[in-house]
Write an enzyme that holds these catalytic residues in place. Structure first.
Site, short mmCIF file in Angstrom:
data_model
loop_
_atom_site.label_atom_id
_atom_site.label_comp_id
_atom_site.label_asym_id
_atom_site.label_seq_id
_atom_site.Cartn_x
_atom_site.Cartn_y
_atom_site.Cartn_z
CE1 TYR A 101 -3.68 2.61 1.11
CE2 TYR A 101 -1.78 3.61 2.17
CZ TYR A 101 -3.07 3.71 1.71
OH TYR A 101 -3.76 4.88 1.83
CD GLU A 189 -5.74 4.54 -1.05
OE1 GLU A 189 -5.86 4.83 0.14
OE2 GLU A 189 -6.66 4.06 -1.73
#
Ligand code: GDP
Ligand code: MN
Length: 385
Positions: A101, A189
């Site tokens: 992530y 993101e």
């Protein structure tokens, strides 16, 4: 402005971030044509601005033409958490060794950019944060200094990204930071950021939110703006020129000034209610504007009460009252109004409302914001006024 995944990936690619080859389709035939062109296996991905598409059945692997047909026809038109799928993104499927992530946001309190990086990707980062907060590395970046490859690599080491992936991750972090800064993002993101068995690191998903204040220097954003999906209430409000944002609750809100509108949402929330919308009618509150505002709120079938919260400064209470009386003649409302009217000419305004001959259960006047909120919430929850 939030981008769809496919737009986010196109944006990423323009900053050198590796993404899978793919294209966007609106129909099953287009999906098949794209899959035939890029080669199998492919992934058919629902394009909706909501997370958890995978779990909802909106992401499917297809090994051949028939599977693309099956999945695309199931996914196009599907409803994912209230979002109707109008497009799918077809991309070459990737082999995944590991999922990470990475994101950049602005930390307003610290007045710095914030990198969040974790070796545990693919799942909700909130879930990771709840289970094991130490699995997420948070690193502030001074915007004047920027992010170097060596600092990015140290973050990868600290996040316990395996050695073989550290350089690849660091290189993507530097590019993602470039996208975040030069691309004027509020959020950039990647979840998951994948390591392939071949050793390459690659963005498998894209969540990008653009800072609308920078739109003037990004003519290329117009193409993104054209695909923004408004709900029917927001469309109606936009046509009427209102500052309106649709929400999920049952108390319709009309206030003057964005600050007061936000406080109104807070107070409604505080006394156990949920706002159906944010609506700022600004300085003027004539009959035209009030009618438009009430029409938009009346269009929302979830609304059980309407809370009008006006603090008159430039806006005059008598004008507001006349506007409401006239608007109530024009619009046949499905829900009662609870009004709190204060400030300039408020007494005059309350007198106009009292003398208008409106039934006591259709228009309820309260003297404070809190009392009005309580009353509006009680009505919305089906209790006595
Ligand atoms: P989200 O659920 O809306 O966040 O959608 P993502 O794009 O993040 O995809 C969800 C999950 O689907 C990923 O974490 C992967 O596990 C899986 N997935 C997506 N694309 C591929 C792919 O190309 N190959 C494989 N094997 N899995 C994929
Ligand atoms: Mn994802």
């Amino acid at each position: 402005m939030d981008l769809f995944e496919y737009q986010g990936k196109q944006y990423f690619a323009s900053f050198g971030i590796p993404v899978s080859a793919g294209d966007v389709a609106h129909t099953v035939d287009e999906s098949i044509a794209i899959a035939e062109r890029i080669g199998y296996p492919v992934v058919v991905k629902a394009q909706v601005q909501v997370g958890g598409r995978g779990k909802a059945g909106g992401i499917k692997l297809a090994n051949n033409k028939d599977e693309v047909r099956t999945h695309a026809s199931n996914i196009i038109g599907m409803d994912i958490k209230g979002h109707k799928v109008k497009r799918v993104w077809i991309e070459r499927a990737s082999d995944i060794a590991e999922e990470y992530y990475a994101s950049f946001t602005l930390d307003r309190a610290a007045k710095q950019h914030l990198l969040m990086l974790s070796a545990q990707g693919g799942v909700d980062i909130e879930e990771v944060a709840a289970k094991d907060p130490t699995a997420i590395v948070k690193l502030h970046i001074n915007p004047i200094v920027g992010l170097s490859e060596s600092v990015a690599k140290k973050a990868a080491v600290d996040a316990r990204i395996p050695t073989k992936a550290q350089d690849g991750v660091a290189s993507i972090l530097v590019k993602l930071y470039g996208c975040f800064v030069k691309g004027d993002c509020d959020l950039a993101e990647i979840n998951p950021l994948i390591l392939k068995p071949t050793g390459e690191v690659h963005a498998l998903d894209a969540k990008v939110s653009l800072d609308g204040n920078a739109a003037f220097r990004h003519p290329e954003w117009e193409a993104f703006a054209a695909t923004q999906e408004l709900d029917d209430r927001e469309k109606l409000a936009r046509d009427k020129g209102l500052q309106y944002i649709g929400l999920d609750g049952s108390v319709g809100i009309i206030a003057n000034g964005a600050g007061l509108a936000m406080s109104t949402l807070d107070v409604v929330n505080q006394v156990g209610g949920k706002a159906a919308n944010f609506l700022d009618i600004g300085g003027g509150a004539n009959a035209e504007l009030m009618t438009a505002a009430l029409e938009v709120i009346n269009f929302d079938t979830k609304v059980r009460s309407i809370f009008i919260n006006i603090f008159g400064g430039i806006t005059r209470g008598d004008e507001v009252a006349k506007g409401i009386v006239e608007a109530m003649r024009r619009v046949s409302l499905r829900a009662p109004i609870v009004i709190r009217l204060d400030g300039t000419n408020a007494d005059e305004g309350r007198r106009i409302l009292a003398e208008a001959g409106i039934a006591a259960d259709k228009l309820i006047t309260k003297s404070t914001m809190l009392e009005a909120a309580r009353s509006a919430v009680a009505i919305a929850n089906g209790k006595a006024v």
